[in-house]
Design a protein around this motif. Structure first.
Motif, mmCIF file in Angstrom:
data_model
loop_
_atom_site.group_PDB
_atom_site.id
_atom_site.type_symbol
_atom_site.label_atom_id
_atom_site.label_comp_id
_atom_site.label_asym_id
_atom_site.label_seq_id
_atom_site.Cartn_x
_atom_site.Cartn_y
_atom_site.Cartn_z
ATOM 1 N N ASN A 133 0.821 -1.214 0.000
ATOM 2 C CA ASN A 133 0.000 0.000 0.000
ATOM 3 C C ASN A 133 0.852 1.260 0.000
ATOM 4 O O ASN A 133 0.392 2.319 -0.439
ATOM 5 N N MET A 134 2.070 1.157 0.488
ATOM 6 C CA MET A 134 2.955 2.314 0.467
ATOM 7 C C MET A 134 3.536 2.557 -0.923
ATOM 8 O O MET A 134 3.828 3.705 -1.297
ATOM 9 N N THR A 135 3.678 1.499 -1.705
ATOM 10 C CA THR A 135 4.384 1.637 -2.976
ATOM 11 C C THR A 135 3.472 1.724 -4.196
ATOM 12 O O THR A 135 3.909 2.218 -5.233
ATOM 13 N N TRP A 136 2.199 1.245 -4.103
ATOM 14 C CA TRP A 136 1.399 1.280 -5.330
ATOM 15 C C TRP A 136 1.034 2.705 -5.759
ATOM 16 O O TRP A 136 0.976 2.958 -6.972
ATOM 17 N N PRO A 137 0.808 3.668 -4.843
ATOM 18 C CA PRO A 137 0.625 5.033 -5.350
ATOM 19 C C PRO A 137 1.871 5.596 -6.030
ATOM 20 O O PRO A 137 1.770 6.341 -7.010
ATOM 21 N N LEU A 138 3.046 5.208 -5.530
ATOM 22 C CA LEU A 138 4.285 5.669 -6.155
ATOM 23 C C LEU A 138 4.476 5.026 -7.523
ATOM 24 O O LEU A 138 4.914 5.689 -8.478
ATOM 25 N N SER A 139 4.168 3.740 -7.617
ATOM 26 C CA SER A 139 4.267 3.074 -8.914
ATOM 27 C C SER A 139 3.267 3.645 -9.912
ATOM 28 O O SER A 139 3.574 3.802 -11.103
ATOM 29 N N LEU A 140 2.075 3.984 -9.436
ATOM 30 C CA LEU A 140 1.083 4.612 -10.314
ATOM 31 C C LEU A 140 1.551 5.992 -10.760
ATOM 32 O O LEU A 140 1.341 6.387 -11.922
ATOM 33 N N THR A 141 2.206 6.720 -9.870
ATOM 34 C CA THR A 141 2.784 8.017 -10.238
ATOM 35 C C THR A 141 3.846 7.860 -11.312
ATOM 36 O O THR A 141 3.890 8.627 -12.288
ATOM 37 N N ALA A 142 4.722 6.860 -11.139
ATOM 38 C CA ALA A 142 5.741 6.602 -12.159
ATOM 39 C C ALA A 142 5.112 6.213 -13.488
ATOM 40 O O ALA A 142 5.618 6.569 -14.564
ATOM 41 N N THR A 143 3.987 5.493 -13.437
ATOM 42 C CA THR A 143 3.281 5.123 -14.677
ATOM 43 C C THR A 143 2.737 6.363 -15.382
ATOM 44 O O THR A 143 2.853 6.497 -16.609
ATOM 45 N N LEU A 144 2.147 7.271 -14.610
ATOM 46 C CA LEU A 144 1.630 8.505 -15.215
ATOM 47 C C LEU A 144 2.751 9.348 -15.789
ATOM 48 O O LEU A 144 2.603 9.968 -16.857
ATOM 49 N N TRP A 145 3.892 9.386 -15.104
ATOM 50 C CA TRP A 145 5.036 10.115 -15.644
ATOM 51 C C TRP A 145 5.523 9.491 -16.949
ATOM 52 O O TRP A 145 5.972 10.201 -17.852
ATOM 53 N N ALA A 146 5.460 8.157 -17.031
ATOM 54 C CA ALA A 146 5.945 7.485 -18.237
ATOM 55 C C ALA A 146 5.098 7.833 -19.456
ATOM 56 O O ALA A 146 5.600 7.829 -20.590
ATOM 57 N N PHE A 147 3.814 8.145 -19.239
ATOM 58 C CA PHE A 147 2.934 8.473 -20.357
ATOM 59 C C PHE A 147 2.916 9.966 -20.673
ATOM 60 O O PHE A 147 2.224 10.391 -21.585
ATOM 61 N N LEU A 185 -7.323 4.317 -0.139
ATOM 62 C CA LEU A 185 -6.417 5.084 -1.001
ATOM 63 C C LEU A 185 -6.978 5.239 -2.407
ATOM 64 O O LEU A 185 -6.819 6.293 -3.035
ATOM 65 N N ALA A 186 -7.637 4.194 -2.895
ATOM 66 C CA ALA A 186 -8.243 4.280 -4.226
ATOM 67 C C ALA A 186 -9.364 5.324 -4.252
ATOM 68 O O ALA A 186 -9.502 6.075 -5.226
ATOM 69 N N VAL A 187 -10.153 5.387 -3.174
ATOM 70 C CA VAL A 187 -11.214 6.399 -3.105
ATOM 71 C C VAL A 187 -10.611 7.810 -3.095
ATOM 72 O O VAL A 187 -11.109 8.727 -3.773
ATOM 73 N N LEU A 188 -9.535 7.995 -2.336
ATOM 74 C CA LEU A 188 -8.878 9.305 -2.318
ATOM 75 C C LEU A 188 -8.310 9.660 -3.690
ATOM 76 O O LEU A 188 -8.377 10.822 -4.121
ATOM 77 N N LEU A 189 -7.775 8.674 -4.379
ATOM 78 C CA LEU A 189 -7.239 8.923 -5.715
ATOM 79 C C LEU A 189 -8.347 9.312 -6.683
ATOM 80 O O LEU A 189 -8.194 10.249 -7.481
ATOM 81 N N ILE A 190 -9.464 8.599 -6.617
ATOM 82 C CA ILE A 190 -10.587 8.927 -7.498
ATOM 83 C C ILE A 190 -11.118 10.322 -7.188
ATOM 84 O O ILE A 190 -11.456 11.091 -8.101
ATOM 85 N N VAL A 195 -11.589 16.065 -8.910
ATOM 86 C CA VAL A 195 -11.356 17.505 -8.735
ATOM 87 C C VAL A 195 -10.760 18.111 -10.003
ATOM 88 O O VAL A 195 -11.095 19.238 -10.394
ATOM 89 N N LYS A 196 -9.890 17.356 -10.660
ATOM 90 C CA LYS A 196 -9.243 17.835 -11.880
ATOM 91 C C LYS A 196 -9.946 17.343 -13.149
ATOM 92 O O LYS A 196 -9.351 17.377 -14.233
ATOM 93 N N LEU A 197 -11.185 16.888 -13.004
ATOM 94 C CA LEU A 197 -11.893 16.323 -14.146
ATOM 95 C C LEU A 197 -12.093 17.357 -15.255
ATOM 96 O O LEU A 197 -11.944 17.046 -16.448
ATOM 97 N N ARG A 198 -12.419 18.588 -14.891
ATOM 98 C CA ARG A 198 -12.663 19.616 -15.895
ATOM 99 C C ARG A 198 -11.417 19.876 -16.745
ATOM 100 O O ARG A 198 -11.499 19.982 -17.969
ATOM 101 N N PHE A 199 -10.266 19.943 -16.090
ATOM 102 C CA PHE A 199 -9.023 20.186 -16.831
ATOM 103 C C PHE A 199 -8.649 18.981 -17.696
ATOM 104 O O PHE A 199 -8.147 19.138 -18.821
ATOM 105 N N MET A 200 -8.905 17.779 -17.186
ATOM 106 C CA MET A 200 -8.592 16.580 -17.959
ATOM 107 C C MET A 200 -9.500 16.457 -19.183
ATOM 108 O O MET A 200 -9.049 16.039 -20.256
ATOM 109 N N VAL A 201 -10.773 16.832 -19.021
ATOM 110 C CA VAL A 201 -11.689 16.788 -20.163
ATOM 111 C C VAL A 201 -11.279 17.811 -21.207
ATOM 112 O O VAL A 201 -11.312 17.543 -22.429
ATOM 113 N N ALA A 202 -10.863 18.989 -20.745
ATOM 114 C CA ALA A 202 -10.442 20.029 -21.685
ATOM 115 C C ALA A 202 -9.187 19.628 -22.447
ATOM 116 O O ALA A 202 -9.000 20.029 -23.602
#
Length: 270
Positions: A133-147, A185-190, A195-202
């Motif tokens: 649980n400590m590392t999956w948010p970090l791995s997900l962050t690295a995944t987003l950075w990779a894209f 943690l998944a609920v907090l991530l969602i 919160v940033k949905l408007r910017f992501m849609v744009a």
């Protein structure tokens, strides 16, 4: 500066209580032998030997915390720390899954048949869940950075597969608390993404976001269904079918009920 002051305060109080222990635990006779030379007016721990060992480990962790905090002030080192921790989580997840599903796993335990709750290099499944649980948010962050930007397809595939491996390890691990923390943690991530949905849609458009969300949901569903979650499911069924209340909840209620009677430095011999 505030963290440094807190670390110094914890370090001083911890060593003061460890050196001013009220007793020493005799492991041969399983009794607490009182130390007559302690200062009765100052707070002290229960077991001197155990407290000194714990403070040595805690001191090393506090120094590591200060070093990591200082390094994280640099963006380059912050990324390196995230990559290193995410890679450690992926390696541990792969080892745990392989130990669970392989017919010839590595013999890392001194017993022939470890308990089903053992996972990876941890005998206790709760410790394994904490690391995952400590590392999956970090791995997900690295995944987003990779894209983001013109990154190599190898990095995208590696971090995506690694994050999926951590999620699979969480589903395979039998820690109920780990499952609840991962869901929280998944609920907090969602919520953060909404919160940033408007910017992501744009930036990406509704079609791309909807397609990506469906792909992620389908991939996680297939991943969880494809892993061996029998032990986890059995532990949850055992918990829901249990007639009496959990002893840990009862202990927690007793401890919380004792807090109003505690003094400034606690109560009892410690």
């Amino acid at each position: 500066r505030v963290m440094l002051i807190c670390v110094i305060a914890i370090f001083i109080q911890g060593w003061l209580m460890a050196l001013n222990a009220k007793s020493v635990f005799d492991r041969d006779f399983l009794v607490l032998a009182e130390r007559p030379e302690h200062w009765s007016l100052l707070p002290g721990s229960v077991d001197r030997r155990g407290s000194v060992d714990a403070m040595i480990r805690l001191g090393a962790l506090l120094l590591l915390l200060l070093m990591t905090t200082d390094l994280s002030r640099s963006t380059r080192w912050l990324r390196r720390l995230i990559y290193a921790m995410a890679f450690a989580g992926i390696a541990f997840a792969v080892l745990g899954i392989w130990q669970r599903i392989s017919p010839n796993p590595l013999r890392i335990w001194p017993v022939d048949k470890p308990p089903p709750t053992a996972f990876g290099t941890f005998w206790y499944h709760g410790n394994a869940a904490s690391l995952l649980n400590m590392t999956w948010p970090l791995s997900l962050t690295a995944t987003l950075w990779a894209f983001q930007g013109e990154r190599s397809h190898l990095a995208k595939a590696f971090w995506t597969a690694g994050t999926a491996a951590i999620f699979a390890a969480l589903a395979t691990n039998s820690s109920k608390g780990g499952h609840l923390i991962a869901a929280g943690l998944a609920v907090l991530l969602i919520a953060a993404l909404l919160v940033k949905l408007r910017f992501m849609v744009a930036e990406y458009g509704w079609k791309h976001l909807l397609a990506f969300s469906l792909l992620v949901a389908c991939a996680l569903t297939v991943l969880i269904m494809g892993t061996d979650t029998r032990i986890s499911a059995d532990r949850w069924m055992e918990y829901f079918n249990r007639s009496e209340s959990d002893s840990r909840f009862a202990t927690a209620r007793i401890c919380l009920g004792m807090l109003p009677a505690a003094g400034l430095f606690g109560f009892g011999p410690g």
